[in-house]
Design a protein around this motif. Structure first.
Motif, PDB file in Angstrom:
ATOM      1  N   UNK A  43       0.815  -1.221   0.000  1.00  0.00           N
ATOM      2  CA  UNK A  43       0.000   0.000   0.000  1.00  0.00           C
ATOM      3  C   UNK A  43       0.843   1.263   0.000  1.00  0.00           C
ATOM      4  N   UNK A  44       2.153   1.116  -0.071  1.00  0.00           N
ATOM      5  CA  UNK A  44       3.030   2.272  -0.151  1.00  0.00           C
ATOM      6  C   UNK A  44       3.481   2.820   1.189  1.00  0.00           C
ATOM      7  N   UNK A  45       3.088   2.191   2.302  1.00  0.00           N
ATOM      8  CA  UNK A  45       3.484   2.651   3.638  1.00  0.00           C
ATOM      9  C   UNK A  45       4.501   1.686   4.245  1.00  0.00           C
TER      10      UNK A  45
ATOM     11  N   UNK B  88      11.878   6.088  -3.177  1.00  0.00           N
ATOM     12  CA  UNK B  88      12.643   5.247  -2.240  1.00  0.00           C
ATOM     13  C   UNK B  88      11.711   4.347  -1.440  1.00  0.00           C
ATOM     14  N   UNK B  89      12.094   3.087  -1.336  1.00  0.00           N
ATOM     15  CA  UNK B  89      11.322   2.146  -0.514  1.00  0.00           C
ATOM     16  C   UNK B  89      11.480   2.440   0.977  1.00  0.00           C
ATOM     17  N   UNK B  90      12.414   3.335   1.319  1.00  0.00           N
ATOM     18  CA  UNK B  90      12.712   3.567   2.728  1.00  0.00           C
ATOM     19  C   UNK B  90      12.422   4.995   3.177  1.00  0.00           C
ATOM     20  N   UNK B  91      11.791   5.779   2.308  1.00  0.00           N
ATOM     21  CA  UNK B  91      11.245   7.048   2.788  1.00  0.00           C
ATOM     22  C   UNK B  91      10.161   6.734   3.808  1.00  0.00           C
ATOM     23  N   UNK B  92      10.112   7.495   4.882  1.00  0.00           N
ATOM     24  CA  UNK B  92       9.175   7.193   5.981  1.00  0.00           C
ATOM     25  C   UNK B  92       7.767   7.622   5.597  1.00  0.00           C
ATOM     26  N   UNK B  93       6.890   6.630   5.346  1.00  0.00           N
ATOM     27  CA  UNK B  93       5.509   6.887   4.934  1.00  0.00           C
ATOM     28  C   UNK B  93       4.588   6.157   5.912  1.00  0.00           C
TER      29      UNK B  93
END
Length: 994
Positions: A837-839, A881-886
């Motif tokens: 879900x992108x988070x 980025x897969x590791x940006x804080x979402x």
């Protein structure tokens, strides 16, 4: 020597039977003498009893006068002579013996009466008759049998005793002891048998010439046995030092120094220590016989009571010069108290000093035994300690730094055991894989014998540099770890550091103790200008520190001012205390730990300084029922627990990991008066220790927090618009050469802001927010230029947060999370990869209730969810980025929910409560509302904010916007109900709509 046939030690049945018969005659016949197996004469029990009467006659014949009272005795004797007063029949005592000392009757001893002896004999006989057999037997009242069936002893039905299997009774050189009275098996010269009391007085005995003493009759000249001289007393130690006679036992009866001294013929080297060991003119060592020793026994000079009282009054009233003058001519007690502790160590006996005031200068007192100093006082002045900062050496970095000056140092008799070069080499090779975070074993056989002790390992590798300082060795933090040693390779405590392979430079074992040592401190009263020292230093594991009371009337500079310190120990308990803390805020700690495990602190009050310092490494630290300024960890603290703790002024500086758990916590925001009161005023409770790289992997769990204010204080400055329960990243930007780790998980529950009486905590109350979790910046160090990352929490939960005692004219706003407007810069903020879900992070906000009496909320303030900024600033790296804080944010029953997510990607699900604002403006973020009331809150201009394009509502109820304003937008969703006035929301139908 008599000849025995068979020889002594025979176990033949004939000898056993002969001994049993002879023992029966010795105990039960009325014969005066019974021959032993060699033909030598032994006195029977009847003969010994008969001696009681004869001793009375022998005393008269020896010239001791018998009188009816003391007056008659004094009249009939001259100075130094003895007399005895007859008590009469029916009493337990037959005679009391006195000595005429300058016309006064001084009681020496007394003799038990024959009636009492008979009564005791009768009681014993009755007891025997009433005693049931321990081993059922048809022919005995009582008997003792071995496991293999041999009957060693019995009392027959006719009450005759038999020792059927006993060959001999062996008592050792010390004989038998009964309540302090001894039956001597190794009688002094001239005596065949003697019973004497602890002060040397003969109770009864038989001399070599057959004279019977003390058995009720006959004989003569009792009173002393060999070199034990009864009544030979002195009031000073000098009498013993000057003595050259034959006696080997003397009693000192002087005030506060009384005790028995006995010559130790085997000791030829111990120095005269002025209280425990006295050396006479012949070089003999007279050793104090005691169950404990006191400072008084060693001649520790006291500060006169009237002098101390005057000093205390002047010090309390700020008359520093007058207080100092009173103490100027007092003699420090350093060397005398040191001698006391040294003797206690030598004899392995406790130290007790329960009154008196003593002045300390700088001597270190080494404590090895239980010590109770309650009731005594230690005063410090301008001569005490040092007037300079001394934090001590740092192994491997600053080994030659001067040691702090210590007052009491609690030490172990068991030396620490350094690992050999070969053993350290094994840690760097064979066992390197076990020196990693999460390891619970170290299968190194050399450690197995030390189960229960502590293994400490220090690396030469630098983990980070404090404040980014690359030049000062003391600012480097080395890798290290430690654990209690388990069984056969197990580690009791989990390793928490990843020691670089091959980098171990030092390792040692701190052995487990055989018992706990208890140290009950004295009262400490401090004065003087900038005097620094450690009151109590603990180098011994398994130590209990009793309640400590401390008052400070000192002044000046305070760094390195520490009251209780501990180094590389475990299982230490602090029973409590009241320490009013430092004379200056900066650098002062009441408690300080370094590389310790399982420290328990209870009922401790430590105020007006830097509070409690975890320093460099702890595991399993617990605070219960305490009140203090601050809990401060420099480098790692793992598993820190606080229950019923009040923090006044400061808060918690967090560093380390594991679980930091607090229950029933109170934070009092005091006036900012560091110089005058030693108290700070800060707008946060928990902050990561940023000057040590903010390295905090683990869990932070707070359940039950009450926030209070000093209502007489001035408000926070206008620039301060938030109080933060947890501050993830602050304002410090120094490059410590290490990644920043904020806690993986944060749980905050049941927070209450008590606004008692008036709201004066902020210059602009309408723009001030109480925030559960805040990050002032999204990166502590810029990762693009340094390569060091800042990791943000994976899970945040805030449940139950509100205010009480809010005046009807004011608002008090609550916020769940608040981040800076630069979150897009941190493209490595998450420890976990994005989900479908992108988070990749979760935030749960439940039952967050602001108290809003004036329904107006300014833009960019007071948000329940606050992710400010603009999507225009977002970079491609942030989006991809897969590791940006979402975060995925779940909001339940939040009243009102004021949401601003314009500066970051997010997904929000809201249920229940009241949705008051949703600011977003970017397609990557969205909000879903279920079963909530929607009532928009305007700003001061009457403007409402609701991003209907990126929000959808289901089963919600629309209410008129607060403050009487109107909403011109629409609402997407289904099964929603409009209960408002259509004129206030013209684009929303008044019925249920789809």
């Amino acid at each position: 020597m008599a000849s025995f046939t068979p020889p002594l030690g025979s176990s033949s049945p004939e000898v056993l039977a002969d001994n049993a018969s002879r023992l029966d005659k010795l105990l039960n016949s009325q014969e005066l003498n019974v021959p032993d197996r060699s033909g030598e004469t032994l006195k029977s029990w009847f003969s010994i009893q008969d001696g009681f009467d004869k001793i009375v006659l022998s005393l008269d014949s020896a010239g001791v006068i018998t009188v009816p009272d003391e007056g008659a005795g004094l009249a009939a004797t001259s100075n130094g002579q003895y007399f005895r007063k007859i008590i009469g029949s029916g009493d337990d005592i037959a005679f009391v013996y006195y000595r005429n000392v300058d016309g006064a009757a001084v009681e020496i001893t007394s003799v038990v009466s024959s009636d009492k002896v008979e009564a005791i004999s009768s009681d014993v006989t009755g007891l025997i008759k009433k005693t049931e057999s321990l081993d059922e037997s048809e022919d005995s009242v009582f008997d003792i049998a071995t496991n293999n069936g041999l009957r060693v002893f019995r009392i027959r039905e006719d009450l005759k005793t038999e020792l059927t299997e006993v060959v001999s009774l062996q008592t050792g050189d010390s004989g038998l002891s009964f309540s302090g009275n001894a039956i001597d098996n190794n009688a002094p010269p001239g005596w065949a048998f003697v019973i004497h009391s602890t002060n040397g007085l003969v109770i009864a005995g038989v001399k070599d010439d057959g004279t019977v003493v003390g058995f009720g009759g006959g004989g003569s000249s009792g009173g002393q046995s060999g070199e034990i001289i009864p009544g030979d007393t002195t009031a000073t130690y000098d009498a013993i030092r000057q003595y050259s006679g034959p006696a080997t036992v003397k009693d000192v009866v002087g005030n506060r120094i009384a005790g028995r001294f006995v010559v130790d013929a085997s000791d030829t080297s111990s120095p005269d220590d002025g209280g425990g060991c006295l050396v006479d003119v012949l070089g003999r060592r007279w050793i104090r016989q005691a169950d404990y020793v006191s400072w008084d026994m060693f001649g520790a000079p006291r500060v006169p009571g009237v002098t101390y009282l005057a000093f205390a009054v002047k010090a309390a009233n700020g008359d520093r010069a007058g207080a100092a003058a009173l103490m100027a001519d007092q003699t420090p007690a350093d060397d005398r108290i040191a001698a006391c502790f040294d003797f206690a160590k030598k004899m392995n006996i406790p130290v007790r000093q329960n009154d008196g005031v003593f002045l300390w200068k700088s001597t270190e007192w080494n404590v090895y035994t239980n010590t109770n100093l309650n009731g005594s006082s230690i005063v410090t002045t301008d001569i005490s300690g040092v007037a300079e900062d001394r934090w001590g050496p740092i192994p491997g970095l600053d080994d030659d730094a001067p040691e702090p000056v210590r007052m009491f140092t609690i030490r172990s008799r068991k030396a620490r055991i350094p690992l050999t070069i070969a053993q350290v080499a094994a840690l760097n090779t064979t066992y390197a894989k076990y020196l990693k975070a999460g390891s619970c074993q170290l299968p190194m056989p050399d450690l197995y014998p030390y189960r229960g002790g502590l293994l400490f390992v220090r690396s030469s590798a630098v983990k980070y540099n404090r404040n980014g300082d690359m030049t000062n060795p003391r600012q480097r933090v080395l890798y290290r770890d430690f654990s209690r040693i388990g069984k056969n390779g197990a580690l009791t405590d989990m390793m928490v550091e990843n020691i670089p392979n091959g980098s171990v430079a030092e390792a040692f074992i701190v052995p487990k103790e055989d018992s706990y040592l208890t140290f009950e401190p004295p009262y400490f009263h401090e004065s003087g200008n900038s005097r620094r020292f450690y009151n109590i230093e603990i180098y011994r594991p398994m130590t209990i520190i009793g309640e400590m009371s401390l008052r400070t009337d000192a002044y000046g500079s305070a760094p390195a001012w520490v009251k209780i310190s501990a180094h590389e120990v475990f299982d230490v308990k602090y029973k409590g205390g009241q320490c009013d803390g430092s004379f200056q805020y900066a650098g002062a700690y009441v408690l300080s730990f370094r590389d310790c495990i399982n420290m328990q602190v209870r009922d401790f009050t430590g105020m007006y300084g830097w509070g409690v310092n975890g320093h460099h490494g702890t595991k399993e630290i617990t605070f219960r029922d305490c009140m203090m300024n601050r809990i401060d960890w420099h480098t790692f603290g793992y598993n820190v627990t606080g229950e019923n703790v009040t923090l006044k002024g400061g808060g918690v500086n967090m560093h380390g990991g594991g679980t930091w758990r607090f229950r029933n916590l109170t934070h009092i925001i005091s006036a900012n008066s560091q110089e005058a009161r030693g108290e700070s005023k800060q707008n946060y409770l928990v902050q990561l220790r940023e000057d040590y790289a903010a390295d905090c992997d683990g869990v932070l769990d707070i359940d039950g927090l009450t926030i209070k204010f000093d209502v007489t204080d001035i408000p926070f400055a206008a620039s301060i618009n938030s109080y933060d329960v947890v501050r993830l990243v602050g304002t410090q930007t120094t490059n410590d050469r290490h990644d920043t780790h904020t806690p993986n998980r944060i749980d905050i529950r049941n927070v209450t802001v008590d606004c008692q009486n008036v709201l004066n905590f902020a210059a602009s109350l309408g723009n001030f927010t109480f925030t559960a979790v805040r990050s002032v910046r999204s990166e502590r160090i810029d990762s693009a230029s340094t390569g060091y990352k800042t990791f943000l929490p994976e899970f945040i939960r805030v449940e139950g947060m509100t205010a009480v005692n809010v005046p009807a004219s004011q608002n008090v706003w609550m916020s769940g999370i608040r981040f800076a407007n630069d979150l897009y810069k941190n493209t490595f903020g998450s420890r976990t990869k994005k989900r479908a879900d992108g988070t990749n992070a979760d935030v749960v906000l439940r039952d967050i209730r602001s108290v809003v009496n004036n329904p107006s909320c300014e833009l960019n303030v007071n948000n329940t969810v606050w992710l400010p900024g603009s999507s225009a600033d977002w970079t491609a790296a942030y989006r991809s980025s897969d590791y940006s804080w979402v975060p995925r944010i779940q909001m339940d029953n939040c009243v009102p929910a004021i949401i601003d997510t314009r500066g970051a990607m997010s997904v929000i699900s809201l249920s229940g409560g009241v949705l008051g604002r949703y600011l977003n403006g970017n397609p990557e973020s969205r909000l879903r509302a279920n079963g909530a009331d929607i009532q928009l809150y305007p700003d001061a201009t009457g403007t409402t904010y609701f991003d209907s394009v990126h929000a959808v509502a289901f089963g919600c109820t629309w209410l008129n916007p607060a403050g009487g304003v109107s909403y011109e937008g629409s609402l997407r969703g289904a099964s929603n109900e409009n209960r408002g006035d259509v004129t206030k929301a013209p684009n929303i139908t008044s019925s249920v709509f789809f």
